[in-house]
Design a protein around this motif. Structure first.
Motif, PDB file in Angstrom:
ATOM      1  N   THR A   1       1.072  -1.309   0.560  1.00 52.92           N
ATOM      2  CA  THR A   1      -0.122   0.155   0.264  1.00 52.92           C
ATOM      3  C   THR A   1       0.648   1.156   0.204  1.00 52.92           C
ATOM      4  OG1 THR A   1       0.172   0.524   2.153  1.00 52.92           O
ATOM      5  CG2 THR A   1      -1.516  -1.204   1.580  1.00 52.92           C
ATOM      6  N   ALA A   2       2.056   1.579   0.393  1.00 56.28           N
ATOM      7  CA  ALA A   2       3.064   2.331   0.593  1.00 56.28           C
ATOM      8  C   ALA A   2       2.658   3.151  -0.671  1.00 56.28           C
ATOM      9  CB  ALA A   2       4.556   1.690   0.848  1.00 56.28           C
ATOM     10  N   GLY A   3       2.962   4.451  -0.346  1.00 57.31           N
ATOM     11  CA  GLY A   3       2.955   5.081  -2.023  1.00 57.31           C
ATOM     12  C   GLY A   3       3.068   7.350  -0.749  1.00 57.31           C
ATOM     13  N   ILE A   4       3.047   7.958  -2.636  1.00 60.42           N
ATOM     14  CA  ILE A   4       2.591   8.935  -1.755  1.00 60.42           C
ATOM     15  C   ILE A   4       1.386   9.898  -2.991  1.00 60.42           C
ATOM     16  CG2 ILE A   4       4.782   9.339  -0.507  1.00 60.42           C
ATOM     17  CD1 ILE A   4       6.388  10.933  -2.417  1.00 60.42           C
ATOM     18  N   MET A   5       1.212  10.895  -2.993  1.00 61.42           N
ATOM     19  CA  MET A   5       0.053  11.804  -3.638  1.00 61.42           C
ATOM     20  C   MET A   5       0.164  12.918  -3.915  1.00 61.42           C
ATOM     21  SD  MET A   5      -3.855  11.775  -4.333  1.00 61.42           S
ATOM     22  CE  MET A   5      -4.372  11.615  -2.798  1.00 61.42           C
ATOM     23  N   LEU A   6       1.127  13.820  -4.734  1.00 62.64           N
ATOM     24  CA  LEU A   6       1.281  15.205  -5.164  1.00 62.64           C
ATOM     25  C   LEU A   6       0.427  15.491  -5.876  1.00 62.64           C
ATOM     26  CD1 LEU A   6       5.261  14.817  -3.918  1.00 62.64           C
ATOM     27  CD2 LEU A   6       3.503  15.654  -2.199  1.00 62.64           C
ATOM     28  N   LEU A   7       0.131  16.550  -5.392  1.00 60.37           N
ATOM     29  CA  LEU A   7      -1.385  16.987  -6.462  1.00 60.37           C
ATOM     30  C   LEU A   7      -1.521  17.917  -7.497  1.00 60.37           C
ATOM     31  CD1 LEU A   7      -4.688  16.107  -5.333  1.00 60.37           C
ATOM     32  CD2 LEU A   7      -3.084  14.500  -6.220  1.00 60.37           C
ATOM     33  N   SER A   8      -1.535  18.252  -8.321  1.00 62.37           N
ATOM     34  CA  SER A   8      -0.842  19.453  -9.508  1.00 62.37           C
ATOM     35  C   SER A   8      -0.992  19.129 -10.949  1.00 62.37           C
ATOM     36  CB  SER A   8       0.532  19.979  -9.016  1.00 62.37           C
ATOM     37  OG  SER A   8       0.303  20.914 -10.241  1.00 62.37           O
ATOM     38  N   PRO A   9      -1.847  20.327 -11.867  1.00 66.50           N
ATOM     39  CA  PRO A   9      -2.120  20.797 -12.902  1.00 66.50           C
ATOM     40  C   PRO A   9      -0.698  20.378 -13.220  1.00 66.50           C
ATOM     41  CG  PRO A   9      -2.802  22.244 -11.794  1.00 66.50           C
ATOM     42  CD  PRO A   9      -2.361  21.560 -11.170  1.00 66.50           C
ATOM     43  N   LEU A  10      -0.237  19.162 -14.917  1.00 64.29           N
ATOM     44  CA  LEU A  10       0.922  19.194 -15.422  1.00 64.29           C
ATOM     45  C   LEU A  10       1.521  20.415 -16.112  1.00 64.29           C
ATOM     46  CD1 LEU A  10       1.308  16.140 -18.118  1.00 64.29           C
ATOM     47  CD2 LEU A  10       1.905  18.591 -18.282  1.00 64.29           C
ATOM     48  N   VAL A  11       0.903  21.618 -15.529  1.00 65.36           N
ATOM     49  CA  VAL A  11       1.676  22.845 -16.977  1.00 65.36           C
ATOM     50  C   VAL A  11       1.824  23.154 -15.737  1.00 65.36           C
ATOM     51  CG1 VAL A  11      -0.144  24.182 -16.118  1.00 65.36           C
ATOM     52  CG2 VAL A  11       1.641  24.605 -17.592  1.00 65.36           C
ATOM     53  N   ASP A  12       2.001  23.487 -14.266  1.00 63.91           N
ATOM     54  CA  ASP A  12       2.315  23.727 -13.282  1.00 63.91           C
ATOM     55  C   ASP A  12       3.052  22.593 -11.842  1.00 63.91           C
ATOM     56  OD1 ASP A  12       1.158  25.925 -13.204  1.00 63.91           O
ATOM     57  OD2 ASP A  12      -0.674  25.649 -12.953  1.00 63.91           O
ATOM     58  N   LEU A  13       3.447  21.624 -12.803  1.00 61.82           N
ATOM     59  CA  LEU A  13       4.198  20.252 -11.635  1.00 61.82           C
ATOM     60  C   LEU A  13       5.576  20.155 -11.737  1.00 61.82           C
ATOM     61  CD1 LEU A  13       3.704  17.828 -10.705  1.00 61.82           C
ATOM     62  CD2 LEU A  13       4.603  16.541 -12.774  1.00 61.82           C
ATOM     63  N   GLU A  14       5.759  20.730 -10.008  1.00 62.81           N
ATOM     64  CA  GLU A  14       6.717  20.580  -9.682  1.00 62.81           C
ATOM     65  C   GLU A  14       8.118  19.196 -10.049  1.00 62.81           C
ATOM     66  OE1 GLU A  14       8.688  22.919  -8.842  1.00 62.81           O
ATOM     67  OE2 GLU A  14       7.006  24.504  -8.477  1.00 62.81           O
ATOM     68  N   LEU A  15       8.745  19.658 -10.602  1.00 63.30           N
ATOM     69  CA  LEU A  15       9.412  18.251 -11.659  1.00 63.30           C
ATOM     70  C   LEU A  15       9.941  17.177 -10.249  1.00 63.30           C
ATOM     71  CD1 LEU A  15      11.019  18.775 -14.155  1.00 63.30           C
ATOM     72  CD2 LEU A  15       8.878  17.844 -14.749  1.00 63.30           C
ATOM     73  N   ALA A  16      10.391  18.159  -9.485  1.00 66.63           N
ATOM     74  CA  ALA A  16      10.131  17.182  -7.484  1.00 66.63           C
ATOM     75  C   ALA A  16       9.830  16.817  -6.836  1.00 66.63           C
ATOM     76  CB  ALA A  16      11.336  18.861  -6.877  1.00 66.63           C
ATOM     77  N   ASP A  17       8.576  17.265  -6.906  1.00 66.42           N
ATOM     78  CA  ASP A  17       7.016  16.146  -7.097  1.00 66.42           C
ATOM     79  C   ASP A  17       7.290  14.848  -7.735  1.00 66.42           C
ATOM     80  OD1 ASP A  17       6.658  18.140  -4.653  1.00 66.42           O
ATOM     81  OD2 ASP A  17       5.227  19.150  -6.137  1.00 66.42           O
TER      82      ASP A  17
END
Length: 246
Positions: free
Chosen positions: A92-108
């Motif tokens: 189950t381990a996972g993380i979720m970081l949300l953003s529109p693709l155009v604004d996505l921080e590539l580090a996320d």
């Protein structure tokens, strides 16, 4: 293979989290020995273990970074040392970081790739090598892969990778009597899901389902228990547990 006198042994990665905790409780209620994996919060994992033991189960907690192959190998080594083998792995381990693709921080994107994709590869490698005959591997996908909700682009992409791993690995394990499936929850009332959402957004997502509510961790745990136990003829599948959204 475990025997009627030897409980099946289950590792639940992210077992101290919202859905993970309920999965641990559900598998323990089915008589399994449960290993509660954690990444960064040993105290919370200890609480889960204590609750399981208080209910009469056998349980322990082990920490590891799921994306670190050496740590995950050590996790499986410890479980085999303690209990003699592994019959069920629920990842189950996972993380979720949300953003529109155009604004996505590539580090996320990189963070999610490391945990959600690399972590799935690492845990699945060990599971494929270690699970005993009659075993079950249950990965965690997400209904957003199919729903295509805005801001979920990167997260859905990582879960699409989980689907690909699951479907292919089930076929690679031909002849091993090991099932490989994934559960794809819909909107589920966990801290991970609720974080950052206002009440209007939560109500909208709840009303998407014909059942007109959010899922609960117990709903998802029930599906996992099915795949981990009696569902020996369900293999290479992505099961959408989302109340009928799509």
């Amino acid at each position: 293979m475990s025997t009627p006198d030897t409980p099946r042994v289950a590792i639940v990665t992210g077992g101290s989290g919202g859905i993970g905790r309920d999965i641990c409780q559900r598998l323990a209620a089915d008589g399994m020995t449960v290993v509660v994996h954690y990444a960064g919060n040993p105290d919370r994992a200890k609480e889960v273990v204590e609750s399981l033991v208080a209910a009469g189960a056998t349980a322990t907690s082990v920490g590891a970074d799921v994306a670190d192959e050496k740590q995950v190998a050590t996790l499986f080594d410890e479980v085999e040392r303690l209990y003699g083998g592994v019959d069920v792995v629920v990842h189950t381990a996972g993380i979720m970081l949300l953003s529109p693709l155009v604004d996505l921080e590539l580090a996320d994107l990189d963070r999610m790739h490391r945990t959600n994709i690399r972590g799935t590869f690492v845990v699945n490698q060990q599971a494929a090598s270690r699970l005993r005959r009659g075993g079950a591997l249950v990965n965690f996908s997400s209904s957003v892969v199919r729903l295509a909700l805005p801001t979920y682009t990167a997260y859905a992409a990582t879960k699409g990778a989980v689907d690909a791993v699951t479907l292919t690995l089930a076929r690679e394990l031909r002849g091993r009597d090991i099932t490989v499936n994934a559960v794809a929850p819909g909107p589920t009332a966990t801290p991970l899901f609720l974080n950052g959402k206002d009440q209007d957004a939560i109500d909208h997502l709840a009303n998407m389902a014909p059942l007109e509510r959010l899922g609960t961790p117990a709903d998802i745990a029930e599906v996992v228990a099915f795949l981990a136990g009696p569902a020996r003829w369900v293999n290479g599948q992505i099961l959408y547990a989302n109340g009928g959204i799509a």
